[in-house]
Write a protein that holds these residues in place. Sequence first.
Motif, PDB file in Angstrom:
ATOM      1  N   TYR A 299       0.777  -1.237   0.000  1.00  0.00           N
ATOM      2  CA  TYR A 299       0.000   0.000   0.000  1.00  0.00           C
ATOM      3  C   TYR A 299       0.813   1.295   0.000  1.00  0.00           C
ATOM      4  O   TYR A 299       0.217   2.378  -0.113  1.00  0.00           O
ATOM      5  CB  TYR A 299      -0.940   0.013   1.210  1.00  0.00           C
ATOM      6  N   GLU A 300       2.138   1.237   0.094  1.00  0.00           N
ATOM      7  CA  GLU A 300       2.894   2.490   0.131  1.00  0.00           C
ATOM      8  C   GLU A 300       2.720   3.300  -1.154  1.00  0.00           C
ATOM      9  O   GLU A 300       2.802   4.526  -1.150  1.00  0.00           O
ATOM     10  CB  GLU A 300       4.376   2.224   0.389  1.00  0.00           C
ATOM     11  N   ASN A 301       2.447   2.613  -2.249  1.00  0.00           N
ATOM     12  CA  ASN A 301       2.246   3.326  -3.520  1.00  0.00           C
ATOM     13  C   ASN A 301       1.026   4.244  -3.473  1.00  0.00           C
ATOM     14  O   ASN A 301       0.949   5.216  -4.236  1.00  0.00           O
ATOM     15  CB  ASN A 301       2.137   2.339  -4.683  1.00  0.00           C
ATOM     16  N   LYS A 302       0.075   3.949  -2.601  1.00  0.00           N
ATOM     17  CA  LYS A 302      -1.122   4.785  -2.496  1.00  0.00           C
ATOM     18  C   LYS A 302      -0.781   6.200  -2.032  1.00  0.00           C
ATOM     19  O   LYS A 302      -1.530   7.147  -2.307  1.00  0.00           O
ATOM     20  CB  LYS A 302      -2.120   4.162  -1.512  1.00  0.00           C
ATOM     21  N   LEU A 303       0.339   6.326  -1.346  1.00  0.00           N
ATOM     22  CA  LEU A 303       0.755   7.639  -0.864  1.00  0.00           C
ATOM     23  C   LEU A 303       1.109   8.590  -2.004  1.00  0.00           C
ATOM     24  O   LEU A 303       1.156   9.803  -1.826  1.00  0.00           O
ATOM     25  CB  LEU A 303       1.962   7.491   0.071  1.00  0.00           C
ATOM     26  N   LEU A 304       1.354   8.023  -3.197  1.00  0.00           N
ATOM     27  CA  LEU A 304       1.796   8.837  -4.330  1.00  0.00           C
ATOM     28  C   LEU A 304       0.716   9.009  -5.397  1.00  0.00           C
ATOM     29  O   LEU A 304       1.008   9.484  -6.494  1.00  0.00           O
ATOM     30  CB  LEU A 304       3.036   8.184  -4.959  1.00  0.00           C
ATOM     31  N   ALA A 305      -0.508   8.643  -5.067  1.00  0.00           N
ATOM     32  CA  ALA A 305      -1.585   8.703  -6.061  1.00  0.00           C
ATOM     33  C   ALA A 305      -1.790  10.109  -6.618  1.00  0.00           C
ATOM     34  O   ALA A 305      -2.169  10.272  -7.777  1.00  0.00           O
ATOM     35  CB  ALA A 305      -2.886   8.190  -5.448  1.00  0.00           C
ATOM     36  N   HIS A 306      -1.536  11.127  -5.826  1.00  0.00           N
ATOM     37  CA  HIS A 306      -1.755  12.504  -6.277  1.00  0.00           C
ATOM     38  C   HIS A 306      -0.446  13.287  -6.335  1.00  0.00           C
ATOM     39  O   HIS A 306      -0.452  14.526  -6.298  1.00  0.00           O
ATOM     40  CB  HIS A 306      -2.747  13.204  -5.352  1.00  0.00           C
ATOM     41  N   ALA A 307       0.655  12.560  -6.437  1.00  0.00           N
ATOM     42  CA  ALA A 307       1.965  13.205  -6.515  1.00  0.00           C
ATOM     43  C   ALA A 307       2.201  13.780  -7.903  1.00  0.00           C
ATOM     44  O   ALA A 307       1.471  13.492  -8.850  1.00  0.00           O
ATOM     45  CB  ALA A 307       3.060  12.199  -6.152  1.00  0.00           C
ATOM     46  N   GLU A 308       3.253  14.568  -8.019  1.00  0.00           N
ATOM     47  CA  GLU A 308       3.644  15.148  -9.305  1.00  0.00           C
ATOM     48  C   GLU A 308       4.618  14.233 -10.053  1.00  0.00           C
ATOM     49  O   GLU A 308       5.210  14.646 -11.049  1.00  0.00           O
ATOM     50  CB  GLU A 308       4.300  16.520  -9.094  1.00  0.00           C
ATOM     51  N   PHE A 309       4.779  13.004  -9.568  1.00  0.00           N
ATOM     52  CA  PHE A 309       5.706  12.082 -10.214  1.00  0.00           C
ATOM     53  C   PHE A 309       5.270  10.648  -9.937  1.00  0.00           C
ATOM     54  O   PHE A 309       4.494  10.382  -9.022  1.00  0.00           O
ATOM     55  CB  PHE A 309       7.137  12.287  -9.682  1.00  0.00           C
ATOM     56  N   GLY A 310       5.759   9.730 -10.737  1.00  0.00           N
ATOM     57  CA  GLY A 310       5.614   8.312 -10.436  1.00  0.00           C
ATOM     58  C   GLY A 310       4.453   7.589 -11.081  1.00  0.00           C
ATOM     59  O   GLY A 310       3.506   8.180 -11.603  1.00  0.00           O
ATOM     60  N   LEU A 311       4.528   6.253 -11.021  1.00  0.00           N
ATOM     61  CA  LEU A 311       3.515   5.373 -11.595  1.00  0.00           C
ATOM     62  C   LEU A 311       2.124   5.574 -11.002  1.00  0.00           C
ATOM     63  O   LEU A 311       1.139   5.608 -11.750  1.00  0.00           O
ATOM     64  CB  LEU A 311       3.954   3.914 -11.413  1.00  0.00           C
ATOM     65  N   PRO A 312       1.978   5.676  -9.676  1.00  0.00           N
ATOM     66  CA  PRO A 312       0.626   5.827  -9.111  1.00  0.00           C
ATOM     67  C   PRO A 312      -0.110   7.053  -9.632  1.00  0.00           C
ATOM     68  O   PRO A 312      -1.330   7.019  -9.817  1.00  0.00           O
ATOM     69  CB  PRO A 312       0.884   5.938  -7.599  1.00  0.00           C
ATOM     70  N   SER A 313       0.625   8.124  -9.874  1.00  0.00           N
ATOM     71  CA  SER A 313       0.000   9.348 -10.373  1.00  0.00           C
ATOM     72  C   SER A 313      -0.596   9.131 -11.759  1.00  0.00           C
ATOM     73  O   SER A 313      -1.707   9.580 -12.051  1.00  0.00           O
ATOM     74  CB  SER A 313       1.040  10.470 -10.418  1.00  0.00           C
ATOM     75  N   ILE A 314       0.128   8.409 -12.628  1.00  0.00           N
ATOM     76  CA  ILE A 314      -0.379   8.132 -13.972  1.00  0.00           C
ATOM     77  C   ILE A 314      -1.560   7.171 -13.909  1.00  0.00           C
ATOM     78  O   ILE A 314      -2.549   7.326 -14.631  1.00  0.00           O
ATOM     79  CB  ILE A 314       0.745   7.553 -14.855  1.00  0.00           C
TER      80      ILE A 314
ATOM     81  N   ILE B 218       8.469  17.992   0.456  1.00  0.00           N
ATOM     82  CA  ILE B 218       9.730  18.520  -0.070  1.00  0.00           C
ATOM     83  C   ILE B 218      10.038  17.902  -1.429  1.00  0.00           C
ATOM     84  O   ILE B 218      10.307  18.605  -2.402  1.00  0.00           O
ATOM     85  CB  ILE B 218      10.892  18.250   0.918  1.00  0.00           C
ATOM     86  N   ILE B 219       9.993  16.576  -1.502  1.00  0.00           N
ATOM     87  CA  ILE B 219      10.344  15.903  -2.753  1.00  0.00           C
ATOM     88  C   ILE B 219       9.307  16.168  -3.840  1.00  0.00           C
ATOM     89  O   ILE B 219       9.639  16.345  -5.006  1.00  0.00           O
ATOM     90  CB  ILE B 219      10.536  14.381  -2.524  1.00  0.00           C
ATOM     91  N   ASN B 220       8.034  16.225  -3.460  1.00  0.00           N
ATOM     92  CA  ASN B 220       6.985  16.449  -4.453  1.00  0.00           C
ATOM     93  C   ASN B 220       7.085  17.833  -5.071  1.00  0.00           C
ATOM     94  O   ASN B 220       6.753  18.019  -6.249  1.00  0.00           O
ATOM     95  CB  ASN B 220       5.604  16.262  -3.807  1.00  0.00           C
ATOM     96  N   SER B 221       7.543  18.791  -4.304  1.00  0.00           N
ATOM     97  CA  SER B 221       7.667  20.163  -4.805  1.00  0.00           C
ATOM     98  C   SER B 221       8.761  20.306  -5.852  1.00  0.00           C
ATOM     99  O   SER B 221       8.837  21.328  -6.547  1.00  0.00           O
ATOM    100  CB  SER B 221       7.937  21.133  -3.648  1.00  0.00           C
ATOM    101  N   THR B 222       9.608  19.282  -5.982  1.00  0.00           N
ATOM    102  CA  THR B 222      10.713  19.354  -6.950  1.00  0.00           C
ATOM    103  C   THR B 222      10.339  18.767  -8.308  1.00  0.00           C
ATOM    104  O   THR B 222      11.184  18.695  -9.208  1.00  0.00           O
ATOM    105  CB  THR B 222      11.966  18.635  -6.414  1.00  0.00           C
ATOM    106  N   TYR B 223       9.074  18.320  -8.459  1.00  0.00           N
ATOM    107  CA  TYR B 223       8.627  17.721  -9.717  1.00  0.00           C
ATOM    108  C   TYR B 223       7.454  18.500 -10.317  1.00  0.00           C
ATOM    109  O   TYR B 223       6.670  19.120  -9.603  1.00  0.00           O
ATOM    110  CB  TYR B 223       8.173  16.274  -9.497  1.00  0.00           C
ATOM    111  N   TYR B 224       7.329  18.412 -11.631  1.00  0.00           N
ATOM    112  CA  TYR B 224       6.147  18.897 -12.336  1.00  0.00           C
ATOM    113  C   TYR B 224       5.836  17.898 -13.442  1.00  0.00           C
ATOM    114  O   TYR B 224       6.610  17.747 -14.388  1.00  0.00           O
ATOM    115  CB  TYR B 224       6.364  20.294 -12.920  1.00  0.00           C
ATOM    116  N   LYS B 225       4.723  17.180 -13.295  1.00  0.00           N
ATOM    117  CA  LYS B 225       4.312  16.159 -14.263  1.00  0.00           C
ATOM    118  C   LYS B 225       5.461  15.199 -14.588  1.00  0.00           C
ATOM    119  O   LYS B 225       5.731  14.879 -15.742  1.00  0.00           O
ATOM    120  CB  LYS B 225       3.764  16.814 -15.526  1.00  0.00           C
ATOM    121  N   GLY B 226       6.110  14.761 -13.538  1.00  0.00           N
ATOM    122  CA  GLY B 226       7.182  13.786 -13.669  1.00  0.00           C
ATOM    123  C   GLY B 226       8.531  14.366 -13.998  1.00  0.00           C
ATOM    124  O   GLY B 226       9.561  13.696 -13.857  1.00  0.00           O
ATOM    125  N   GLY B 227       8.570  15.590 -14.467  1.00  0.00           N
ATOM    126  CA  GLY B 227       9.844  16.233 -14.789  1.00  0.00           C
ATOM    127  C   GLY B 227      10.407  16.947 -13.576  1.00  0.00           C
ATOM    128  O   GLY B 227       9.667  17.588 -12.829  1.00  0.00           O
TER     129      GLY B 227
END
Length: 303
Positions: free
Chosen positions: A25-40, A168-177
């Motif tokens: 379930y750790e991937n669920k933490l990234l569902a609304h992130a600016e990067f990563g597989l869960p976001s897509i 902190i880490i999420n703020s360093t990404y924009y649509k995976g870039g």
Amino acid sequence: MKKFIIILLSTLLFSILFIVLKDQYENKLLAHAEFGLPSIIQKGEIENLFIGSSMFRQGLDTKVLEENGLESYVLSYNGNTPILELWILQYLLKHNVQIKNLYIDLYAYSLSTDSILSDSKILMETDIKGKYELYKLVSPNGNISDFYSIFVSKNMEQLLTWPIYYPIINSTYYKGGTKLGKDGISEEKLASLELFEETPVLDENVKTIQEIIQFCQKNNISLYYIETPKTNRILETAYYQNLMELYKTILEENHVPYYLASDVNSDIQNHAYYFFDLIHLSNQGRKEYSKNLAETIKMSQEF
């Protein structure tokens, strides 16, 4: 003694349960992130998806691409190889993601690179089945050390500090870039860098590129390959030229279009300040290249 055994077993069972829940379930933490597989996966569909290595992370500015009419999303992992790129593609489609245009990193050195998980952040982006699939890919002989690393130890620090780490880490990404980067270097510094060791091409990588092509054809995904710029010191080596000729031959034989760095910007490799090492673009280089890439892709696909 009996009490000690009960405590020990309870602790062991709790630890196993915690690890299983973490892995699933750790991937669920990234569902609304600016990067990563869960976001897509959360989006469900993507028009322009870029899958690659650090060449894409340092070479593509998603904000600049978007500003120039190419809305896109980047999945980039250090040391990404054709085998791992195919797995990423398969994982997304298993999770019902619809992809219209796929751009894959035409990174010549990946032809001679073993598949290892040099970028552990991908593990946090997958469920337990995905982790097992990755484990089998990078450790076909069932290495215990790899098993412990993949299922237990990797990303534990990030989880334990999640309330601080994530924003902190999420703020360093924009649509995976990535928004981060480095300034360019001088000609003198560039000339002092050592070239890469020459290693033989791995047949499994060649075979996997063909499997990627077949997979995209089967699933109606428009496939393109992109070579990000490299310095002249790299381009002038016979080793790089031979790898590129092999890669281009594979693509041409399978009628897959590709964009060479020289097709996008024929001058960028002549300026050291566009790079921070032999193969990675600097902040200046990334913005310049991304602007030209968006224009080149739009122009070529209008016909």
